[in-house]
Structures are given as C-alpha cells and as structure tokens.
Design an enzyme around this catalytic site. Sequence first.
Site, PDB file in Angstrom:
ATOM      1  NE  ARG A   1       8.922   1.798   7.412  1.00  0.00           N
ATOM      2  CZ  ARG A   1       8.190   1.921   8.526  1.00  0.00           C
ATOM      3  NH1 ARG A   1       8.665   2.133   9.564  1.00  0.00           N
ATOM      4  NH2 ARG A   1       6.581   1.973   8.391  1.00  0.00           N
TER       5      ARG A   1
ATOM      6  CD  GLU B   1      -7.480  -1.109  10.322  1.00  0.00           C
ATOM      7  OE1 GLU B   1      -6.264  -0.939  10.514  1.00  0.00           O
ATOM      8  OE2 GLU B   1      -7.988  -2.137  10.476  1.00  0.00           O
TER       9      GLU B   1
HETATM   10  P1  AMP Z   1      -1.010   4.192   3.493  1.00  0.00           P
HETATM   11  O1  AMP Z   1      -1.214   5.414   4.175  1.00  0.00           O
HETATM   12  O2  AMP Z   1      -2.025   3.394   4.076  1.00  0.00           O
HETATM   13  O3  AMP Z   1      -0.828   4.194   2.145  1.00  0.00           O
HETATM   14  O4  AMP Z   1       0.436   3.525   4.434  1.00  0.00           O
HETATM   15  C1  AMP Z   1       1.589   4.114   4.220  1.00  0.00           C
HETATM   16  C2  AMP Z   1       2.434   4.484   5.320  1.00  0.00           C
HETATM   17  O5  AMP Z   1       2.237   3.585   6.164  1.00  0.00           O
HETATM   18  C3  AMP Z   1       3.859   4.380   4.719  1.00  0.00           C
HETATM   19  O6  AMP Z   1       4.515   5.532   5.248  1.00  0.00           O
HETATM   20  C4  AMP Z   1       4.514   3.076   5.416  1.00  0.00           C
HETATM   21  O7  AMP Z   1       5.613   3.449   5.770  1.00  0.00           O
HETATM   22  C5  AMP Z   1       3.445   2.551   6.430  1.00  0.00           C
HETATM   23  N1  AMP Z   1       3.020   1.278   6.214  1.00  0.00           N
HETATM   24  C6  AMP Z   1       1.530   1.036   6.173  1.00  0.00           C
HETATM   25  N2  AMP Z   1       1.486  -0.209   5.904  1.00  0.00           N
HETATM   26  C7  AMP Z   1       2.647  -0.929   6.096  1.00  0.00           C
HETATM   27  C8  AMP Z   1       2.938  -2.361   6.170  1.00  0.00           C
HETATM   28  N3  AMP Z   1       2.427  -3.240   5.749  1.00  0.00           N
HETATM   29  N4  AMP Z   1       4.415  -2.483   6.196  1.00  0.00           N
HETATM   30  C9  AMP Z   1       5.241  -1.434   6.841  1.00  0.00           C
HETATM   31  N5  AMP Z   1       4.892  -0.236   6.735  1.00  0.00           N
HETATM   32  C10 AMP Z   1       3.656   0.095   6.431  1.00  0.00           C
END
Ligand code: AMP
Length: 182
Positions: free
Chosen positions: A66, A103
């Site tokens: 995205r 996770e």
């Molecule tokens: P992080 O690495 O945990 O910061 O996760 C970021 C990536 O995971 C981004 O590219 C988001 O598109 C996706 N992502 C993580 N959590 C969500 C959420 N609650 N809703 C939508 N996309 C998420």
Amino acid sequence: MSAIESSLKNLESAIRNIADFPKPGIQFKDITPILRDPVLFHQSIELLAGPYSGKDIDAVVGIDARGFIFASGVALRLNAGFVPIRKAGKLPYFTLEESYDLEYGSSTIAIHQDALKEGDRVILVDDLLATGGTAIAAIKLLESLKVHIVGISFLIELAFLDARRKFSHPHLIQSLVTYAAE
Ligand code: AMP
C-alpha cells in the site's frame, strides 16, 4: 477550522476499521475508501507531499504494497523519482536485503542495489506505522545506500504502539492521522 484541518478530519472519517483482520485481535485500518474518493485521494497526496515541497527531493521510496500507492503520488507531486522496497524475491536485479521480526516469525525486504546513489535526497513513505519494524528495516536499507533521508511519512500512525521511540531520528517522522488508542 483550517482547510488542512478539515482535510485531515475527512481523511480520518474515511478510514474504515475492520476488526479481527487478517487475524483475531488486529484492528485493520482500511484505506481503500480514501483511494476510491478522488477528492480524498488527492488531498492525501497533497498533505503527504506538502512538507517536502521545494526541498529538492530526488526520490520517494515506497514500501510494498500500500505504500506504493501513496509514494507514487507523492513522487509525481514532487517531480521526484519513485523507488520500490519489496518483499524479498520480487525485485529482478541485484538487491540489498534486510530482515526484521514480526509478531510470529520474520520478514525480509529488499531494494535494488543501484536504485539510489550516495547523497540522494529521499523520503520514505508507507500507509501505516504500527510497531515500526518495517520502516526501521527500510531505513537500514537506505542507510546502507548512504542516501540522505529528508523525511519518513505515513498516512496513519498507531501512536499507542509507541514506535517512534525505536527510531534513531524520530523527528523525521510525519503522519497525517494518528490513533492515540486502539
Ligand atoms: P509495522 O512494521 O508493525 O510498523 O507494520 C507496518 C506495516 O504493516 C505497514 O506496511 C502496514 O501496511 C501494515 N499494518 C500493520 N498494522 C496494520 C493495521 N492495523 N492496519 C493496516 N495495516 C497494518
């Protein structure tokens, strides 16, 4: 309310929360209603690009998948190039790779080794900042290419996860819509 405040409010209202997707306990922030609305989509790009106008940006780096949508729009708006960071195994040429913990398990992202040159002025764009793992891995890739990171921008920040404290340059982070609580 200023024009910017009202655009931000409209963006926030359009984000759809989907409970328990893709797995139980996750509140998924669905940005497709923003993309479907020409005014909101345009506003999201304008607001993401705004802080970098006149800042001589060479390239906007977007994160699979995205992030590509918003980074491409921002690149066009700033007359900059677009560089994809993809899941490992998807880019066709020689790549640099970085792994990070999820996770459950881990993931690896990659960038073409010749996508950027030393000293290029770049911004990193993704749709959402959650734990920060993805963006921090992306920053490591950019640091190994010795570019100058001018900013790190997200449409959405899940601020209650407190990812900013993990970044070595948290002041570079900008996000349009912030969730203070789940
Ligand atoms: P992080 O690495 O945990 O910061 O996760 C970021 C990536 O995971 C981004 O590219 C988001 O598109 C996706 N992502 C993580 N959590 C969500 C959420 N609650 N809703 C939508 N996309 C998420």
